[in-house]
Design a protein around this motif. Structure first.
Motif, PDB file in Angstrom:
ATOM      1  N   ILE A   8      22.197  33.532   8.975  1.00  0.00           N
ATOM      2  CA  ILE A   8      22.975  32.917  10.054  1.00  0.00           C
ATOM      3  C   ILE A   8      22.122  31.904  10.809  1.00  0.00           C
ATOM      4  O   ILE A   8      22.571  30.790  11.100  1.00  0.00           O
ATOM      5  N   LEU A   9      20.883  32.278  11.106  1.00  0.00           N
ATOM      6  CA  LEU A   9      19.964  31.353  11.764  1.00  0.00           C
ATOM      7  C   LEU A   9      19.758  30.122  10.895  1.00  0.00           C
ATOM      8  O   LEU A   9      19.731  28.995  11.391  1.00  0.00           O
ATOM      9  N   GLY A  10      19.635  30.313   9.585  1.00  0.00           N
ATOM     10  CA  GLY A  10      19.463  29.195   8.664  1.00  0.00           C
ATOM     11  C   GLY A  10      20.657  28.266   8.628  1.00  0.00           C
ATOM     12  O   GLY A  10      20.509  27.045   8.557  1.00  0.00           O
ATOM     13  N   LEU A  11      21.853  28.833   8.673  1.00  0.00           N
ATOM     14  CA  LEU A  11      23.057  27.997   8.717  1.00  0.00           C
ATOM     15  C   LEU A  11      23.060  27.117   9.961  1.00  0.00           C
ATOM     16  O   LEU A  11      23.340  25.917   9.899  1.00  0.00           O
ATOM     17  N   THR A  33      23.510  23.037   3.663  1.00  0.00           N
ATOM     18  CA  THR A  33      23.547  24.381   4.237  1.00  0.00           C
ATOM     19  C   THR A  33      22.524  25.286   3.557  1.00  0.00           C
ATOM     20  O   THR A  33      21.796  26.030   4.223  1.00  0.00           O
ATOM     21  N   LEU A  34      22.453  25.222   2.235  1.00  0.00           N
ATOM     22  CA  LEU A  34      21.467  26.030   1.506  1.00  0.00           C
ATOM     23  C   LEU A  34      20.040  25.615   1.861  1.00  0.00           C
ATOM     24  O   LEU A  34      19.150  26.466   1.969  1.00  0.00           O
ATOM     25  N   ILE A  35      19.827  24.326   2.070  1.00  0.00           N
ATOM     26  CA  ILE A  35      18.515  23.848   2.507  1.00  0.00           C
ATOM     27  C   ILE A  35      18.188  24.410   3.889  1.00  0.00           C
ATOM     28  O   ILE A  35      17.055  24.774   4.173  1.00  0.00           O
ATOM     29  N   GLY A  36      19.183  24.501   4.763  1.00  0.00           N
ATOM     30  CA  GLY A  36      18.976  25.091   6.084  1.00  0.00           C
ATOM     31  C   GLY A  36      18.583  26.555   6.010  1.00  0.00           C
ATOM     32  O   GLY A  36      17.680  27.005   6.730  1.00  0.00           O
ATOM     33  N   ILE A  37      19.231  27.295   5.134  1.00  0.00           N
ATOM     34  CA  ILE A  37      18.889  28.715   4.968  1.00  0.00           C
ATOM     35  C   ILE A  37      17.475  28.855   4.424  1.00  0.00           C
ATOM     36  O   ILE A  37      16.662  29.623   4.940  1.00  0.00           O
ATOM     37  N   ALA A  38      17.169  28.088   3.371  1.00  0.00           N
ATOM     38  CA  ALA A  38      15.813  28.136   2.799  1.00  0.00           C
ATOM     39  C   ALA A  38      14.783  27.658   3.813  1.00  0.00           C
ATOM     40  O   ALA A  38      13.679  28.202   3.901  1.00  0.00           O
ATOM     41  N   GLY A  39      15.137  26.650   4.598  1.00  0.00           N
ATOM     42  CA  GLY A  39      14.227  26.127   5.610  1.00  0.00           C
ATOM     43  C   GLY A  39      13.901  27.131   6.690  1.00  0.00           C
ATOM     44  O   GLY A  39      12.779  27.172   7.200  1.00  0.00           O
ATOM     45  N   SER A  40      14.861  27.970   7.041  1.00  0.00           N
ATOM     46  CA  SER A  40      14.578  28.988   8.052  1.00  0.00           C
ATOM     47  C   SER A  40      13.578  30.006   7.521  1.00  0.00           C
ATOM     48  O   SER A  40      12.688  30.444   8.238  1.00  0.00           O
ATOM     49  N   PHE A  41      13.711  30.362   6.242  1.00  0.00           N
ATOM     50  CA  PHE A  41      12.744  31.277   5.642  1.00  0.00           C
ATOM     51  C   PHE A  41      11.367  30.626   5.540  1.00  0.00           C
ATOM     52  O   PHE A  41      10.347  31.233   5.885  1.00  0.00           O
ATOM     53  N   VAL A  42      11.329  29.365   5.089  1.00  0.00           N
ATOM     54  CA  VAL A  42      10.059  28.648   4.956  1.00  0.00           C
ATOM     55  C   VAL A  42       9.406  28.449   6.322  1.00  0.00           C
ATOM     56  O   VAL A  42       8.201  28.663   6.489  1.00  0.00           O
ATOM     57  N   GLY A  43      10.190  28.043   7.303  1.00  0.00           N
ATOM     58  CA  GLY A  43       9.651  27.838   8.646  1.00  0.00           C
ATOM     59  C   GLY A  43       9.102  29.117   9.248  1.00  0.00           C
ATOM     60  O   GLY A  43       8.034  29.123   9.862  1.00  0.00           O
ATOM     61  N   ALA A  67      10.784  27.172  14.575  1.00  0.00           N
ATOM     62  CA  ALA A  67      10.240  27.312  13.223  1.00  0.00           C
ATOM     63  C   ALA A  67      11.334  27.124  12.176  1.00  0.00           C
ATOM     64  O   ALA A  67      11.124  26.453  11.154  1.00  0.00           O
ATOM     65  N   ALA A  68      12.512  27.686  12.404  1.00  0.00           N
ATOM     66  CA  ALA A  68      13.613  27.553  11.452  1.00  0.00           C
ATOM     67  C   ALA A  68      14.100  26.121  11.353  1.00  0.00           C
ATOM     68  O   ALA A  68      14.336  25.608  10.252  1.00  0.00           O
ATOM     69  N   ILE A  69      14.236  25.446  12.484  1.00  0.00           N
ATOM     70  CA  ILE A  69      14.687  24.053  12.470  1.00  0.00           C
ATOM     71  C   ILE A  69      13.633  23.157  11.837  1.00  0.00           C
ATOM     72  O   ILE A  69      13.960  22.272  11.041  1.00  0.00           O
ATOM     73  N   ALA A  70      12.365  23.390  12.148  1.00  0.00           N
ATOM     74  CA  ALA A  70      11.295  22.586  11.551  1.00  0.00           C
ATOM     75  C   ALA A  70      11.248  22.784  10.036  1.00  0.00           C
ATOM     76  O   ALA A  70      11.101  21.816   9.278  1.00  0.00           O
ATOM     77  N   GLY A  71      11.391  24.012   9.574  1.00  0.00           N
ATOM     78  CA  GLY A  71      11.427  24.272   8.137  1.00  0.00           C
ATOM     79  C   GLY A  71      12.606  23.592   7.475  1.00  0.00           C
ATOM     80  O   GLY A  71      12.487  23.024   6.382  1.00  0.00           O
TER      81      GLY A  71
END
Length: 88
Positions: A8-11, A33-43, A67-71
């Motif tokens: 949800i945070l990634g979305l 959207t998938l990039i946002g989810i992956a970015g939250s994990f990476v961040g 961190a999630a937004i930056a990722g």
């Protein structure tokens, strides 16, 4: 946070990253959207491993959101570099 909370945070982080980097993406809304989810994990992972910043268990923790937004921004920029960027 649970995995569902990170999704949800990634979305939301993906939506914010898309807002900060407007333009047409080669993959459209679903890929962004998938990039946002992956970015939250990476961040979150980078913040905890590289910056030695512990990620809070709270969903509404500002450093966790940053961190999630930056990722998400990093992955969105990398995606545009690799697959092209048709800004219009």
């Amino acid at each position: 946070m649970s995995v569902i909370s990170w999704i949800i945070l990634g979305l939301l982080a993906g939506g914010i990253a898309k807002f900060l980097l407007p333009g047409r993406d080669p993959g459209g809304l679903i890929v962004t959207t998938l990039i946002g989810i992956a970015g939250s994990f990476v961040g979150g992972w980078l913040a905890s491993k590289v910056l030695h910043r512990s990620i809070s268990a709270s969903f509404f923790d500002l450093p966790t959101w940053i961190a999630a937004i930056a990722g998400s921004l990093v992955l969105l920029i990398a995606y545009r570099i690799v697959f092209g960027n048709s800004r219009s």
